[in-house]
Scaffold this motif. Structure first.
Motif, PDB file in Angstrom:
ATOM      1  N   HIS A 326       0.967  -1.444  -0.151  1.00 23.99           N
ATOM      2  CA  HIS A 326       0.193   0.305   0.297  1.00 23.99           C
ATOM      3  C   HIS A 326       0.886   0.924   0.146  1.00 23.99           C
ATOM      4  N   LEU A 327       2.439   1.421   0.420  1.00 26.65           N
ATOM      5  CA  LEU A 327       2.716   2.161   0.359  1.00 26.65           C
ATOM      6  C   LEU A 327       3.165   3.036  -0.932  1.00 26.65           C
ATOM      7  N   SER A 328       3.630   1.265  -1.650  1.00 31.18           N
ATOM      8  CA  SER A 328       4.021   1.353  -3.211  1.00 31.18           C
ATOM      9  C   SER A 328       2.696   2.102  -4.092  1.00 31.18           C
ATOM     10  N   LEU A 329       1.382   1.489  -3.943  1.00 33.74           N
ATOM     11  CA  LEU A 329       0.150   2.285  -4.274  1.00 33.74           C
ATOM     12  C   LEU A 329       0.172   3.871  -4.200  1.00 33.74           C
ATOM     13  N   PHE A 330       0.509   4.275  -2.909  1.00 32.65           N
ATOM     14  CA  PHE A 330       0.492   5.565  -2.198  1.00 32.65           C
ATOM     15  C   PHE A 330       1.056   6.800  -2.916  1.00 32.65           C
ATOM     16  N   LEU A 331       2.661   5.812  -3.297  1.00 34.06           N
ATOM     17  CA  LEU A 331       3.548   6.602  -3.838  1.00 34.06           C
ATOM     18  C   LEU A 331       2.930   6.568  -5.498  1.00 34.06           C
ATOM     19  N   HIS A 382     -10.832   4.112   4.643  1.00 39.68           N
ATOM     20  CA  HIS A 382     -11.655   3.018   4.399  1.00 39.68           C
ATOM     21  C   HIS A 382     -11.697   3.228   2.832  1.00 39.68           C
ATOM     22  N   GLU A 383     -11.315   4.511   2.392  1.00 44.46           N
ATOM     23  CA  GLU A 383     -11.768   5.942   1.527  1.00 44.46           C
ATOM     24  C   GLU A 383     -10.207   5.185   0.494  1.00 44.46           C
ATOM     25  N   MET A 384      -9.310   5.915   1.163  1.00 45.92           N
ATOM     26  CA  MET A 384      -7.961   5.896   0.647  1.00 45.92           C
ATOM     27  C   MET A 384      -7.719   4.337   0.206  1.00 45.92           C
ATOM     28  N   ASN A 385      -8.256   3.851   0.974  1.00 45.40           N
ATOM     29  CA  ASN A 385      -7.768   2.237   0.634  1.00 45.40           C
ATOM     30  C   ASN A 385      -8.738   1.672  -1.036  1.00 45.40           C
ATOM     31  N   LYS A 386      -9.898   2.377  -0.505  1.00 44.63           N
ATOM     32  CA  LYS A 386     -10.476   1.833  -1.813  1.00 44.63           C
ATOM     33  C   LYS A 386     -10.328   2.495  -3.171  1.00 44.63           C
ATOM     34  N   VAL A 387     -10.383   4.140  -2.753  1.00 40.34           N
ATOM     35  CA  VAL A 387      -9.116   4.423  -4.062  1.00 40.34           C
ATOM     36  C   VAL A 387      -7.420   3.476  -4.945  1.00 40.34           C
ATOM     37  N   LEU A 388      -6.699   3.575  -4.017  1.00 39.37           N
ATOM     38  CA  LEU A 388      -5.934   2.657  -4.157  1.00 39.37           C
ATOM     39  C   LEU A 388      -6.024   0.828  -4.994  1.00 39.37           C
ATOM     40  N   ASP A 389      -6.552   0.332  -4.218  1.00 37.84           N
ATOM     41  CA  ASP A 389      -6.807  -0.505  -4.208  1.00 37.84           C
ATOM     42  C   ASP A 389      -7.812  -0.779  -4.927  1.00 37.84           C
ATOM     43  N   SER A 390      -8.484   0.037  -5.674  1.00 38.98           N
ATOM     44  CA  SER A 390      -9.554   0.072  -7.660  1.00 38.98           C
ATOM     45  C   SER A 390      -8.155  -0.224  -8.776  1.00 38.98           C
ATOM     46  N   ASN A 391      -7.187  -0.265  -8.743  1.00 36.53           N
ATOM     47  CA  ASN A 391      -6.243   0.093  -9.793  1.00 36.53           C
ATOM     48  C   ASN A 391      -6.717   0.630 -10.846  1.00 36.53           C
ATOM     49  N   VAL A 392      -8.014   2.386 -10.425  1.00 38.84           N
ATOM     50  CA  VAL A 392      -8.495   2.604 -11.930  1.00 38.84           C
ATOM     51  C   VAL A 392      -8.289   3.985 -11.267  1.00 38.84           C
ATOM     52  N   TRP A 393      -7.069   4.220 -12.627  1.00 43.21           N
ATOM     53  CA  TRP A 393      -5.767   5.681 -12.323  1.00 43.21           C
ATOM     54  C   TRP A 393      -6.889   6.483 -12.985  1.00 43.21           C
ATOM     55  N   VAL A 394      -7.253   7.280 -12.878  1.00 43.76           N
ATOM     56  CA  VAL A 394      -8.109   8.980 -13.181  1.00 43.76           C
ATOM     57  C   VAL A 394      -6.327  10.560 -13.411  1.00 43.76           C
ATOM     58  N   MET A 395      -6.521  10.203 -15.293  1.00 45.88           N
ATOM     59  CA  MET A 395      -5.364  11.021 -14.855  1.00 45.88           C
ATOM     60  C   MET A 395      -5.609  12.074 -15.605  1.00 45.88           C
ATOM     61  N   ASP A 396      -4.890  13.497 -15.805  1.00 45.88           N
ATOM     62  CA  ASP A 396      -5.614  14.483 -16.333  1.00 45.88           C
ATOM     63  C   ASP A 396      -3.882  15.176 -16.706  1.00 45.88           C
ATOM     64  N   ILE A 397      -3.912  15.402 -17.686  1.00 44.35           N
ATOM     65  CA  ILE A 397      -2.547  14.831 -18.882  1.00 44.35           C
ATOM     66  C   ILE A 397      -2.611  16.215 -19.579  1.00 44.35           C
ATOM     67  N   VAL A 398      -1.779  17.293 -19.502  1.00 49.00           N
ATOM     68  CA  VAL A 398      -2.140  18.558 -20.093  1.00 49.00           C
ATOM     69  C   VAL A 398      -1.510  18.061 -21.633  1.00 49.00           C
TER      70      VAL A 398
END
Length: 398
Positions: A326-331, A382-398
């Motif tokens: 989870h530390l890796s997922l947070f990073l 709980h909410e942080m784990n849900k975000v990290l464990d979902s493996n769905v990454w919404v990224m804003d690209i310039v």
């Protein structure tokens, strides 16, 4: 790619041809997006760079969020008057600076493909190596390249170039590869403990048996030991006197002799790193994420109200109790890389509530936005784990 356009990028699994494409990453993203099996949607717009610039001038976060909500990017601001911009930026100095910044950005002959690729580079490396570990290596904790009939000299050289590229551009190394592989390829000899690396390579059950043999040979189930030794093609009967030398021989066979062809191909492609990576084991240790490293890399607003101070405590508690995964997922969520590369994470606070409440990260500038509306720490966790464990990454690209 126009403002607000969604781009669907499809990744396919690692194969020899795509390893070669991945090695040409610096030429643009067109040959890279096929390298790993992962799907995502990227919203491409100019607002992120402008927001980063405003933050560098210490513009209040609420003013930045208001401009983001109204989709005011550099192309919009160049059409505004000073009076119109004053509604969003009260400071005259900020308005002058932003007008100048936006005019420069509109005149820059930038390549959108190149900018997109620069933002995705760390994420693509992570995804590539995850698939590479699954399809091209053997081992448990530490991985060793597996010789495949469809991987020849060109393919393994390309993988070596990806290692070089990842370190030079992102300070990223595939730390699941046994360090003795890179040491042998870079230095021509092994610095790390060969047996220790081998014990991290074998399965957990085999490791337990081997370590028991080293401390109490007679107490080990001999039948199980012989089965394991046969799996590793041992041709001698192990005893208390010869077990340690046999273990070293098997370790050398598995970690050095069997991947010798791969090591030979990497010897030249990793040459540019020889002066930088003389202590592979130490570099591995520096790249491993820990709660202490991450907490030291985080920067919070200098002035905080009671809710914001409570959120700082929640984040610290979350990092302290997180495991390595989870530390890796947070990073990865905050910086785009699952390894600790020394990037600073800037934290700001938002007032998002209800269904809109969620942690938001901008990996381009390593910004983390946290709502302050959590009533209790378990809600935040709980909410942080849900975000990290979902493996769905919404990224804003310039």
């Amino acid at each position: 790619m126009e403002h607000g356009q969604s781009i669907a990028i499809t990744y396919t699994s690692v194969c020899p041809a795509k390893c070669v494409k991945m090695a040409d990453m610096q030429r643009g993203y067109s040959g890279v997006i096929e390298c790993t099996e992962w799907r995502g949607f990227f919203n491409c717009h100019k607002m992120d760079e402008l927001s980063d610039y405003l933050r560098s001038r210490h513009v209040p976060e609420e003013d930045i969020q208001r401009m983001e909500q109204e989709k005011m990017d550099s192309s919009v601001i160049t059409l505004m008057t000073d009076d119109q911009l004053r509604e969003y930026l009260p400071s005259y100095g900020d308005r002058l600076a932003v007008f100048g910044y936006c005019r420069r950005k509109e005149k820059e002959p930038t390549s959108r493909k190149s900018k997109l690729f620069d933002r995705l580079r760390g994420k693509l490396l992570k995804e590539f190596w995850n698939d590479f570990y699954e399809q091209c290596t053997m081992g448990n904790g530490f991985k060793v390249p597996y010789l495949r009939h469809d991987f020849g000299k060109q393919e393994w050289e390309s993988v070596g170039r990806i290692i070089t590229f990842g370190w030079q551009k992102e300070k990223y190394l595939p730390v699941k590869l046994s360090p003795v592989i890179l040491e042998q390829a870079l230095l021509g000899f092994v610095e790390s403990d060969l047996v220790d690396s081998f014990l991290k390579y074998v399965s957990e059950s085999e490791r337990v048996i081997f370590e028991s043999c080293r401390s109490d040979f007679e107490g080990v189930d001999q039948e199980e030991l012989l089965e394991i030794m046969d799996i590793h093609n041992c041709r001698r009967l192990p005893t208390a006197d010869n077990f340690e030398p046999i273990l070293k021989e098997i370790a050398h066979q598995k970690l050095i002799q069997e991947p010798a062809f791969v090591i030979e191909q990497w010897n030249n492609t990793l040459a540019p790193l020889r002066s930088e990576l003389k202590g592979i084991a130490a570099v591995y240790e520096e790249l491993q994420p820990t709660s202490r490293k991450i907490m030291r890399s985080m920067t919070y607003p200098s002035t905080q109200n009671a809710q914001e101070k409570q959120m700082v405590k929640y984040v610290s508690a979350y990092l302290r109790e997180s495991d390595t995964q989870h530390l890796s997922l947070f990073l990865r969520f905050c910086t785009g890389s699952d390894l600790f590369t020394g990037k600073s994470i800037t934290v700001s606070f938002t007032q998002l509530q209800g269904f809109q409440r969620r942690p938001v990260a901008h990996t381009c500038g390593c910004y983390l936005e946290l709502p302050v509306s959590y009533d209790h720490y378990p809600d935040f966790r709980h909410e942080m784990n849900k975000v990290l464990d979902s493996n769905v990454w919404v990224m804003d690209i310039v």
